[in-house]
Scaffold this motif. Structure first.
Motif, PDB file in Angstrom:
ATOM      1  N   PHE A 108       0.457   4.602   1.996  1.00  9.98           N
ATOM      2  CA  PHE A 108       0.941   3.140   2.412  1.00  9.98           C
ATOM      3  C   PHE A 108       0.077   2.831   3.464  1.00  9.98           C
ATOM      4  O   PHE A 108      -0.001   1.626   3.483  1.00  9.98           O
ATOM      5  N   ARG A 109       0.124   3.442   4.655  1.00  6.12           N
ATOM      6  CA  ARG A 109      -1.040   3.072   5.653  1.00  6.12           C
ATOM      7  C   ARG A 109      -2.113   2.598   5.388  1.00  6.12           C
ATOM      8  O   ARG A 109      -2.439   1.539   5.937  1.00  6.12           O
ATOM      9  N   HIS A 110      -3.025   3.399   4.618  1.00  8.70           N
ATOM     10  CA  HIS A 110      -4.213   2.880   4.402  1.00  8.70           C
ATOM     11  C   HIS A 110      -4.038   1.567   3.190  1.00  8.70           C
ATOM     12  O   HIS A 110      -4.900   0.891   3.479  1.00  8.70           O
ATOM     13  N   LEU A 111      -3.122   1.361   2.498  1.00 12.90           N
ATOM     14  CA  LEU A 111      -2.925   0.380   1.833  1.00 12.90           C
ATOM     15  C   LEU A 111      -2.684  -0.968   2.693  1.00 12.90           C
ATOM     16  O   LEU A 111      -3.262  -2.070   2.450  1.00 12.90           O
ATOM     17  N   ASN A 355     -12.935   9.155  -0.695  1.00 13.14           N
ATOM     18  CA  ASN A 355     -11.657   8.563  -0.073  1.00 13.14           C
ATOM     19  C   ASN A 355     -10.348   8.554  -0.725  1.00 13.14           C
ATOM     20  O   ASN A 355      -9.752   7.511  -0.711  1.00 13.14           O
ATOM     21  N   VAL A 356      -9.960   9.783  -1.425  1.00 10.65           N
ATOM     22  CA  VAL A 356      -8.908  10.000  -2.190  1.00 10.65           C
ATOM     23  C   VAL A 356      -7.668   9.860  -1.154  1.00 10.65           C
ATOM     24  O   VAL A 356      -7.581  10.968  -0.480  1.00 10.65           O
ATOM     25  N   LYS A 357      -6.542   8.938  -1.267  1.00  5.63           N
ATOM     26  CA  LYS A 357      -5.684   9.084  -0.470  1.00  5.63           C
ATOM     27  C   LYS A 357      -4.276   9.304  -1.289  1.00  5.63           C
ATOM     28  O   LYS A 357      -3.289   9.085  -0.431  1.00  5.63           O
ATOM     29  N   PHE A 358      -4.458   9.049  -2.458  1.00  8.83           N
ATOM     30  CA  PHE A 358      -3.023   9.209  -3.309  1.00  8.83           C
ATOM     31  C   PHE A 358      -3.514   9.961  -4.500  1.00  8.83           C
ATOM     32  O   PHE A 358      -4.515   9.627  -5.286  1.00  8.83           O
ATOM     33  N   ILE A 359      -2.453  10.937  -5.081  1.00 10.26           N
ATOM     34  CA  ILE A 359      -2.714  11.695  -6.201  1.00 10.26           C
ATOM     35  C   ILE A 359      -1.603  11.945  -6.839  1.00 10.26           C
ATOM     36  O   ILE A 359      -0.308  12.275  -6.455  1.00 10.26           O
ATOM     37  N   ILE A 360      -1.695  11.391  -8.286  1.00  8.44           N
ATOM     38  CA  ILE A 360      -0.442  11.518  -9.093  1.00  8.44           C
ATOM     39  C   ILE A 360      -0.664  12.535 -10.348  1.00  8.44           C
ATOM     40  O   ILE A 360      -1.845  12.407 -10.837  1.00  8.44           O
ATOM     41  N   LEU A 361       0.323  13.324 -10.425  1.00  3.74           N
ATOM     42  CA  LEU A 361       0.159  14.415 -11.507  1.00  3.74           C
ATOM     43  C   LEU A 361       1.236  14.181 -12.613  1.00  3.74           C
ATOM     44  O   LEU A 361       2.581  14.114 -12.210  1.00  3.74           O
ATOM     45  N   GLN A 362       0.939  14.078 -13.738  1.00  2.82           N
ATOM     46  CA  GLN A 362       1.924  13.821 -14.728  1.00  2.82           C
ATOM     47  C   GLN A 362       1.694  14.539 -16.096  1.00  2.82           C
ATOM     48  O   GLN A 362       0.788  14.240 -16.744  1.00  2.82           O
ATOM     49  N   TYR A 363       2.350  15.663 -16.247  1.00  6.99           N
ATOM     50  CA  TYR A 363       2.042  16.859 -17.134  1.00  6.99           C
ATOM     51  C   TYR A 363       3.602  16.912 -17.641  1.00  6.99           C
ATOM     52  O   TYR A 363       4.446  16.903 -17.193  1.00  6.99           O
ATOM     53  N   GLY A 364       3.402  18.130 -18.544  1.00 15.62           N
ATOM     54  CA  GLY A 364       4.699  18.547 -19.232  1.00 15.62           C
ATOM     55  C   GLY A 364       4.954  18.331 -20.615  1.00 15.62           C
ATOM     56  O   GLY A 364       5.681  19.377 -21.256  1.00 15.62           O
ATOM     57  N   LEU A 485       7.370   2.596  -6.382  1.00 15.29           N
ATOM     58  CA  LEU A 485       6.704   2.865  -5.354  1.00 15.29           C
ATOM     59  C   LEU A 485       6.698   1.628  -4.353  1.00 15.29           C
ATOM     60  O   LEU A 485       6.678   1.737  -3.198  1.00 15.29           O
ATOM     61  N   MET A 486       6.629   0.546  -4.762  1.00 14.82           N
ATOM     62  CA  MET A 486       6.488  -0.792  -3.843  1.00 14.82           C
ATOM     63  C   MET A 486       7.967  -0.832  -3.483  1.00 14.82           C
ATOM     64  O   MET A 486       8.328  -1.171  -2.232  1.00 14.82           O
ATOM     65  N   TYR A 487       9.082  -0.148  -3.905  1.00  8.20           N
ATOM     66  CA  TYR A 487      10.566  -0.063  -3.184  1.00  8.20           C
ATOM     67  C   TYR A 487      10.302   0.755  -1.671  1.00  8.20           C
ATOM     68  O   TYR A 487      10.766   0.284  -0.783  1.00  8.20           O
ATOM     69  N   GLU A 488       9.506   1.831  -2.180  1.00  8.89           N
ATOM     70  CA  GLU A 488       9.215   2.709  -1.140  1.00  8.89           C
ATOM     71  C   GLU A 488       8.453   2.103   0.066  1.00  8.89           C
ATOM     72  O   GLU A 488       8.310   2.377   1.267  1.00  8.89           O
ATOM     73  N   TYR A 489       7.274   1.236  -0.504  1.00  8.37           N
ATOM     74  CA  TYR A 489       6.215   0.538   0.410  1.00  8.37           C
ATOM     75  C   TYR A 489       6.924  -0.609   1.549  1.00  8.37           C
ATOM     76  O   TYR A 489       6.656  -0.543   2.380  1.00  8.37           O
ATOM     77  N   GLU A 490       7.904  -1.101   0.774  1.00  8.00           N
ATOM     78  CA  GLU A 490       8.458  -2.261   1.389  1.00  8.00           C
ATOM     79  C   GLU A 490       9.633  -1.522   2.737  1.00  8.00           C
ATOM     80  O   GLU A 490       9.635  -2.061   3.748  1.00  8.00           O
ATOM     81  N   LYS A 491      10.050  -0.408   2.286  1.00 15.27           N
ATOM     82  CA  LYS A 491      10.864   0.427   3.210  1.00 15.27           C
ATOM     83  C   LYS A 491       9.860   0.745   4.290  1.00 15.27           C
ATOM     84  O   LYS A 491      10.232   0.603   5.618  1.00 15.27           O
ATOM     85  N   PHE A 492       8.696   1.372   4.083  1.00 10.99           N
ATOM     86  CA  PHE A 492       7.751   1.683   5.004  1.00 10.99           C
ATOM     87  C   PHE A 492       7.505   0.382   6.019  1.00 10.99           C
ATOM     88  O   PHE A 492       7.139   0.445   7.033  1.00 10.99           O
TER      89      PHE A 492
END
Length: 495
Positions: A108-111, A355-364, A485-492
């Motif tokens: 979020f800080r980098h965004l 400059n990777v600042k966010f990693i999403i993993l979606q498996y299962g 994610l934006m809900y969390e970003y607004e809190k940040f």
């Protein structure tokens, strides 16, 4: 002579015995190979296909975004800014280990700093076939770029074997070979030089060419076809604008080539409709990122390689100079446990260089068909992957997206696999243990028996394999994830 009355009694007796057996017979039995044996049961005679599946009637209304046109004029969902005052049910919220709800703040800080830093902030979306073809990722990327700036599709492979990518058309020479860390093509003895995409590409400038034998010869061997070695003049890959892409997908400003060239120099030609640029890729034993500006509005770009030896190529990134980009990284057939096979030093250098600042993993979804009673082994394996990623990308925030609902047919109805929640729980435990955030896609979809509701929706949100999302369903998933994610970003931002 058998009397009719006795024959009738015998039939009634056999019928009664069969009814008793069928009554106590389970609808299915799980086999060791992960498949299940389905049985006809007495209960199924009295079941109707009107089983009450999960209610998702309010889901689309809650997460319906603005409408935006693609480059071909087709309507696709855009994005709207999520406000902190928006109500978000707990099942849609991102979860954290107890007392550690700041795990996404690095990202979020980098965004937040993009307007001043003018940096390109990269996110990487790893997953299985659920995200193949840029599904979910493309829509999520578009929403982030609309909100924070940027353009381009990010890191892409040099082959698109399925040809189902919506954001970019990829055509390539048949000489290319892809060596993977996952799937049936994985070979333990192959060099484990797997890069950020879980694979690397190479090719051969020579090939075996078949020529006809001498049909008039008396010797049968002389009449047989022969193979001679011929040299290819070049090997190529071409990127072109896709008709169903978002407008920002084709507005990139540079191309980055991730490669290592340990044996011989290679000439690289970058050909567009307007110009051709020739670059020499020198001999280097270290992984390198070559970058070249791409002027003007992109329509088509062809990379032509000429030389005697193939470099190892880890992918090409079509990026803007600043903003945010999200790479689509599908590992088809993977359970998300192959990262430990990769070259740790190589992975670390590429995460840093890009400059990777966010990693999403979606498996299962590839774990679900193998039904057992305990998934502690999967929790340990998945934790090992997250631990590795934390080590090679210490400045990146990590979010685990839990397994989606998945159904199988029992009698005349579809029901959630009995192990979906156990796999989801194993993923969450691994995420929390590794210090990563978690988003419960299964709960967000509607929980148990929600997949049939997605399949039977009008229009359908999931395919009839009761596993994969349709394009519309993938957009809905991306909208739910983005809003979470934006809900969390607004809190940040308002802290």
């Amino acid at each position: 002579m058998i009397k009719p009355f006795r024959s009738l009694l015998l039939l009634l007796y056999v019928g009664l015995l069969l009814t008793v057996v069928l009554y106590f017979l389970p609808p299915s039995i799980d086999l060791p190979n992960g498949k299940s044996l389905q049985f006809f049961t007495v209960q199924s005679l009295f079941e109707t296909t009107g089983k009450q599946y999960a209610d998702i009637s309010g889901l689309e209304k809650k997460f319906t975004p603005a409408v935006e046109k693609t480059s071909a004029g087709h309507k696709r969902n855009g994005t709207e800014r999520a406000a902190l005052t928006d109500t978000l049910e707990s099942r849609f919220k991102i979860q954290y280990p107890e007392g550690n709800d700041t795990l996404l703040y690095t990202f979020f800080r980098h965004l937040q700093g993009i307007p001043e830093s003018k940096e390109l902030v990269r996110a990487v979306h790893y997953g299985d076939s659920q995200i193949e073809g840029d599904r979910i990722t493309a829509s999520l990327r578009n929403k982030f770029q609309n909100r924070f700036g940027g353009s381009g599709v990010g890191l892409v492979p040099l082959q698109d074997a399925l040809g189902n990518r919506t954001s970019l058309q990829i055509k390539s020479d048949e000489a290319w070979k892809r060596i993977r860390a996952y799937g049936p093509d994985y070979r333990k003895k192959a060099p484990h030089n797997y890069g950020i995409m879980g694979s690397y590409f190479n090719f051969s400038f020579t090939y075996a060419h078949q020529v006809a034998g001498d049909s008039t010869a008396a010797d049968s061997l002389a009449r047989q076809p022969k193979f001679i070695t011929k040299k290819r003049p070049h090997v190529w890959v071409e990127f072109a604008k896709a008709p169903g892409a978002y407008p920002r997908d084709s507005r990139f400003e540079n191309i980055k080539l991730l490669y290592k060239n340990p044996e011989a120099p290679v000439a690289l030609k970058l050909q567009s409709p307007d110009t051709t640029v020739t670059i020499q890729l020198p001999v280097t034993t270290e992984p390198t990122v070559f970058q070249q500006p791409i002027p003007g509005n992109f329509k088509k770009l062809k990379l032509v390689f000429e030389g005697t030896k193939s470099p190892e190529i880890y992918g090409a990134a079509l990026d803007a100079n600043a903003g945010v980009v999200i790479d689509n990284m599908p590992f088809r057939g993977s359970s998300g446990t192959e990262f430990v096979r990769m070259n740790k030093a190589l992975l670390q250098s590429q995460f840093q260089a890009l400059n990777v600042k966010f990693i999403i993993l979606q498996y299962g979804v590839n774990v679900v068909p193998h039904v057992i009673n305990d998934y502690s082994f999967y929790e340990k394996q998945f934790y090992a992957q997250l631990k590795l990623l934390r080590e090679v990308a210490p400045e990146a925030s990590i979010l685990v997206v839990g397994v989606s609902d998945m159904s199988r047919k029992e009698g005349e109805v579809y029901t959630t696999y009995p192990n979906v929640e156990m796999i989801r729980d194993a993923q969450r435990k691994a995420a929390f243990k590794a210090g990563c955030a978690f988003w419960d896609l299964y709960a967000a979809m509607g929980g148990k028996d929600s997949m049939p509701s997605w399949v039977f929706a009008k229009p359908p949100l999931a395919n009839k394999d009761f596993t994969h999302f349709t394009p519309k369903g993938a957009q809905l998933v991306s909208e739910m994830l983005f809003k979470s994610l934006m809900y969390e970003y607004e809190k940040f931002s308002n802290r």
